[in-house]
Design a protein around this motif. Structure first.
Motif, PDB file in Angstrom:
ATOM      1  N   CYS A 158       0.844  -1.198   0.000  1.00  0.00           N
ATOM      2  CA  CYS A 158       0.000   0.000   0.000  1.00  0.00           C
ATOM      3  C   CYS A 158       0.878   1.247   0.000  1.00  0.00           C
ATOM      4  CB  CYS A 158      -0.924  -0.003   1.217  1.00  0.00           C
ATOM      5  SG  CYS A 158      -2.268  -1.192   1.078  1.00  0.00           S
ATOM      6  N   GLU A 159       1.958   1.202   0.741  1.00  0.00           N
ATOM      7  CA  GLU A 159       2.849   2.370   0.806  1.00  0.00           C
ATOM      8  C   GLU A 159       3.497   2.660  -0.533  1.00  0.00           C
ATOM      9  OE1 GLU A 159       5.248   3.346   3.913  1.00  0.00           O
ATOM     10  OE2 GLU A 159       3.780   2.831   5.433  1.00  0.00           O
ATOM     11  N   SER A 160       3.916   1.612  -1.252  1.00  0.00           N
ATOM     12  CA  SER A 160       4.591   1.837  -2.534  1.00  0.00           C
ATOM     13  C   SER A 160       3.624   2.253  -3.632  1.00  0.00           C
ATOM     14  CB  SER A 160       5.358   0.585  -2.965  1.00  0.00           C
ATOM     15  OG  SER A 160       4.479  -0.460  -3.343  1.00  0.00           O
ATOM     16  N   GLU A 161       2.345   2.004  -3.450  1.00  0.00           N
ATOM     17  CA  GLU A 161       1.356   2.292  -4.487  1.00  0.00           C
ATOM     18  C   GLU A 161       0.390   3.418  -4.139  1.00  0.00           C
ATOM     19  OE1 GLU A 161       1.338   0.662  -7.660  1.00  0.00           O
ATOM     20  OE2 GLU A 161       3.310   0.346  -6.764  1.00  0.00           O
ATOM     21  N   ARG A 162       0.453   3.933  -2.940  1.00  0.00           N
ATOM     22  CA  ARG A 162      -0.491   4.974  -2.501  1.00  0.00           C
ATOM     23  C   ARG A 162      -0.443   6.210  -3.380  1.00  0.00           C
ATOM     24  NH1 ARG A 162       0.310   6.286   3.427  1.00  0.00           N
ATOM     25  NH2 ARG A 162       0.596   4.108   3.158  1.00  0.00           N
ATOM     26  N   TRP A 163       0.712   6.501  -3.944  1.00  0.00           N
ATOM     27  CA  TRP A 163       0.839   7.695  -4.787  1.00  0.00           C
ATOM     28  C   TRP A 163      -0.129   7.653  -5.968  1.00  0.00           C
ATOM     29  CZ3 TRP A 163       2.245   7.523  -9.918  1.00  0.00           C
ATOM     30  CH2 TRP A 163       2.785   6.322 -10.376  1.00  0.00           C
ATOM     31  N   ARG A 164      -0.473   6.458  -6.429  1.00  0.00           N
ATOM     32  CA  ARG A 164      -1.422   6.354  -7.539  1.00  0.00           C
ATOM     33  C   ARG A 164      -2.799   6.870  -7.106  1.00  0.00           C
ATOM     34  NH1 ARG A 164       1.363   3.238 -11.253  1.00  0.00           N
ATOM     35  NH2 ARG A 164       2.812   1.746 -10.321  1.00  0.00           N
ATOM     36  N   LEU A 165      -3.197   6.509  -5.912  1.00  0.00           N
ATOM     37  CA  LEU A 165      -4.475   6.992  -5.385  1.00  0.00           C
ATOM     38  C   LEU A 165      -4.417   8.487  -5.115  1.00  0.00           C
ATOM     39  CD1 LEU A 165      -5.352   4.072  -2.957  1.00  0.00           C
ATOM     40  CD2 LEU A 165      -6.401   4.582  -5.170  1.00  0.00           C
ATOM     41  N   ASP A 166      -3.278   8.963  -4.635  1.00  0.00           N
ATOM     42  CA  ASP A 166      -3.120  10.400  -4.403  1.00  0.00           C
ATOM     43  C   ASP A 166      -3.286  11.176  -5.713  1.00  0.00           C
ATOM     44  OD1 ASP A 166      -2.673   9.915  -1.717  1.00  0.00           O
ATOM     45  OD2 ASP A 166      -0.486  10.057  -1.883  1.00  0.00           O
ATOM     46  N   ALA A 167      -2.715  10.670  -6.796  1.00  0.00           N
ATOM     47  CA  ALA A 167      -2.828  11.338  -8.097  1.00  0.00           C
ATOM     48  C   ALA A 167      -4.280  11.345  -8.568  1.00  0.00           C
ATOM     49  CB  ALA A 167      -1.929  10.653  -9.126  1.00  0.00           C
ATOM     50  N   ALA A 168      -4.971  10.228  -8.401  1.00  0.00           N
ATOM     51  CA  ALA A 168      -6.378  10.156  -8.790  1.00  0.00           C
ATOM     52  C   ALA A 168      -7.210  11.121  -7.947  1.00  0.00           C
ATOM     53  CB  ALA A 168      -6.902   8.727  -8.650  1.00  0.00           C
ATOM     54  N   LEU A 169      -6.919  11.187  -6.658  1.00  0.00           N
ATOM     55  CA  LEU A 169      -7.644  12.094  -5.773  1.00  0.00           C
ATOM     56  C   LEU A 169      -7.404  13.552  -6.163  1.00  0.00           C
ATOM     57  CD1 LEU A 169      -9.473  12.342  -3.312  1.00  0.00           C
ATOM     58  CD2 LEU A 169      -7.425  12.266  -1.874  1.00  0.00           C
ATOM     59  N   ASP A 170      -6.179  13.884  -6.522  1.00  0.00           N
ATOM     60  CA  ASP A 170      -5.871  15.248  -6.967  1.00  0.00           C
ATOM     61  C   ASP A 170      -6.683  15.610  -8.206  1.00  0.00           C
ATOM     62  OD1 ASP A 170      -4.063  15.573  -4.887  1.00  0.00           O
ATOM     63  OD2 ASP A 170      -2.285  15.241  -6.134  1.00  0.00           O
ATOM     64  N   ARG A 171      -6.821  14.661  -9.144  1.00  0.00           N
ATOM     65  CA  ARG A 171      -7.614  14.916 -10.349  1.00  0.00           C
ATOM     66  C   ARG A 171      -9.081  15.131 -10.006  1.00  0.00           C
ATOM     67  NH1 ARG A 171      -4.417  10.806 -12.488  1.00  0.00           N
ATOM     68  NH2 ARG A 171      -6.109   9.295 -12.257  1.00  0.00           N
ATOM     69  N   VAL A 172      -9.594  14.324  -9.096  1.00  0.00           N
ATOM     70  CA  VAL A 172     -10.999  14.456  -8.689  1.00  0.00           C
ATOM     71  C   VAL A 172     -11.214  15.804  -8.008  1.00  0.00           C
ATOM     72  CG1 VAL A 172     -12.767  13.555  -7.119  1.00  0.00           C
ATOM     73  CG2 VAL A 172     -11.474  11.992  -8.563  1.00  0.00           C
ATOM     74  N   ASP A 173     -10.300  16.177  -7.127  1.00  0.00           N
ATOM     75  CA  ASP A 173     -10.429  17.473  -6.450  1.00  0.00           C
ATOM     76  C   ASP A 173     -10.389  18.627  -7.443  1.00  0.00           C
ATOM     77  OD1 ASP A 173     -10.680  16.284  -3.963  1.00  0.00           O
ATOM     78  OD2 ASP A 173      -8.565  16.567  -3.416  1.00  0.00           O
ATOM     79  N   ALA A 174      -9.522  18.538  -8.454  1.00  0.00           N
ATOM     80  CA  ALA A 174      -9.449  19.586  -9.473  1.00  0.00           C
ATOM     81  C   ALA A 174     -10.753  19.643 -10.266  1.00  0.00           C
ATOM     82  CB  ALA A 174      -8.267  19.340 -10.409  1.00  0.00           C
ATOM     83  N   ARG A 175     -11.303  18.495 -10.580  1.00  0.00           N
ATOM     84  CA  ARG A 175     -12.565  18.453 -11.330  1.00  0.00           C
ATOM     85  C   ARG A 175     -13.714  19.023 -10.495  1.00  0.00           C
ATOM     86  NH1 ARG A 175     -15.172  19.406 -15.606  1.00  0.00           N
ATOM     87  NH2 ARG A 175     -16.808  17.945 -16.127  1.00  0.00           N
ATOM     88  N   ILE A 176     -13.730  18.724  -9.202  1.00  0.00           N
ATOM     89  CA  ILE A 176     -14.751  19.276  -8.311  1.00  0.00           C
ATOM     90  C   ILE A 176     -14.654  20.803  -8.291  1.00  0.00           C
ATOM     91  CG2 ILE A 176     -15.453  19.494  -5.885  1.00  0.00           C
ATOM     92  CD1 ILE A 176     -14.808  16.460  -5.617  1.00  0.00           C
ATOM     93  N   ALA A 177     -13.439  21.332  -8.227  1.00  0.00           N
ATOM     94  CA  ALA A 177     -13.248  22.779  -8.231  1.00  0.00           C
ATOM     95  C   ALA A 177     -13.768  23.383  -9.541  1.00  0.00           C
ATOM     96  CB  ALA A 177     -11.772  23.133  -8.028  1.00  0.00           C
ATOM     97  N   GLU A 178     -13.484  22.713 -10.660  1.00  0.00           N
ATOM     98  CA  GLU A 178     -13.986  23.189 -11.953  1.00  0.00           C
ATOM     99  C   GLU A 178     -15.511  23.174 -11.977  1.00  0.00           C
ATOM    100  OE1 GLU A 178     -12.275  20.585 -14.870  1.00  0.00           O
ATOM    101  OE2 GLU A 178     -10.244  21.313 -14.513  1.00  0.00           O
ATOM    102  N   LEU A 179     -16.110  22.130 -11.463  1.00  0.00           N
ATOM    103  CA  LEU A 179     -17.563  22.026 -11.453  1.00  0.00           C
ATOM    104  C   LEU A 179     -18.197  23.068 -10.533  1.00  0.00           C
ATOM    105  CD1 LEU A 179     -17.992  18.151 -11.510  1.00  0.00           C
ATOM    106  CD2 LEU A 179     -18.588  19.761 -13.332  1.00  0.00           C
ATOM    107  N   LYS A 180     -17.563  23.352  -9.411  1.00  0.00           N
ATOM    108  CA  LYS A 180     -18.070  24.391  -8.515  1.00  0.00           C
ATOM    109  C   LYS A 180     -18.037  25.754  -9.204  1.00  0.00           C
ATOM    110  CE  LYS A 180     -17.243  22.339  -3.983  1.00  0.00           C
ATOM    111  NZ  LYS A 180     -16.495  22.443  -2.717  1.00  0.00           N
ATOM    112  N   ALA A 181     -16.951  26.038  -9.929  1.00  0.00           N
ATOM    113  CA  ALA A 181     -16.850  27.310 -10.655  1.00  0.00           C
ATOM    114  C   ALA A 181     -17.913  27.379 -11.746  1.00  0.00           C
ATOM    115  CB  ALA A 181     -15.452  27.465 -11.251  1.00  0.00           C
TER     116      ALA A 181
END
Length: 124
Positions: free
Chosen positions: A77-100
């Motif tokens: 999980c530690e060696s692969e968590r960065w993949r989930l972090d990247a996906a989460l960053d994309r989702v957060d960016a998309r949420i910000a775009e949708l809010k705007a």
């Protein structure tokens, strides 16, 4: 097991399995003398894992890379968590775009309610 059985057990279409083979999610299976593909039991699990990664927002290229890392040796999980972090960053960016976007739509609707509908006239 034949391709139809793999598709049924994995909950995907035969075309999905063929696509996954072309893209490298699945390695090319052995062939029977008749030419039919012959898949191992682990194929269903690999497809299900790929589908789970997709549902978590990973792109196909990210899924292929994650599976290659898994194939190369033990992953944690530690060696692969960065993949989930990247996906989460994309989702957060998309949420910000949708809010705007939502804010712009509400503003345009409010202007329409006040008689200056820029939605129809195109004015500023």
């Amino acid at each position: 097991m034949k391709i139809g059985e793999v598709a049924r057990r994995a909950g995907v279409t035969i075309d999905t399995i063929r696509f996954y083979e072309r893209r490298g999610v699945l390695s090319a299976p052995a062939r029977r003398p008749s030419g039919y593909r012959e898949y191992g039991e682990d194929t269903v699990g690999r497809i299900q894992l790929a589908r789970r990664m997709k549902s978590l927002g990973l792109s196909l290229d990210e899924i292929i890379d994650a599976l290659a890392a898994h194939d190369a040796g033990p992953v944690t999980c530690e060696s692969e968590r960065w993949r989930l972090d990247a996906a989460l960053d994309r989702v957060d960016a998309r949420i910000a775009e949708l809010k705007a976007l939502r804010k712009e739509i509400v503003s345009a609707r409010t202007a329409c309610e006040q008689g200056s509908c820029t939605f129809v006239t195109g004015g500023a």
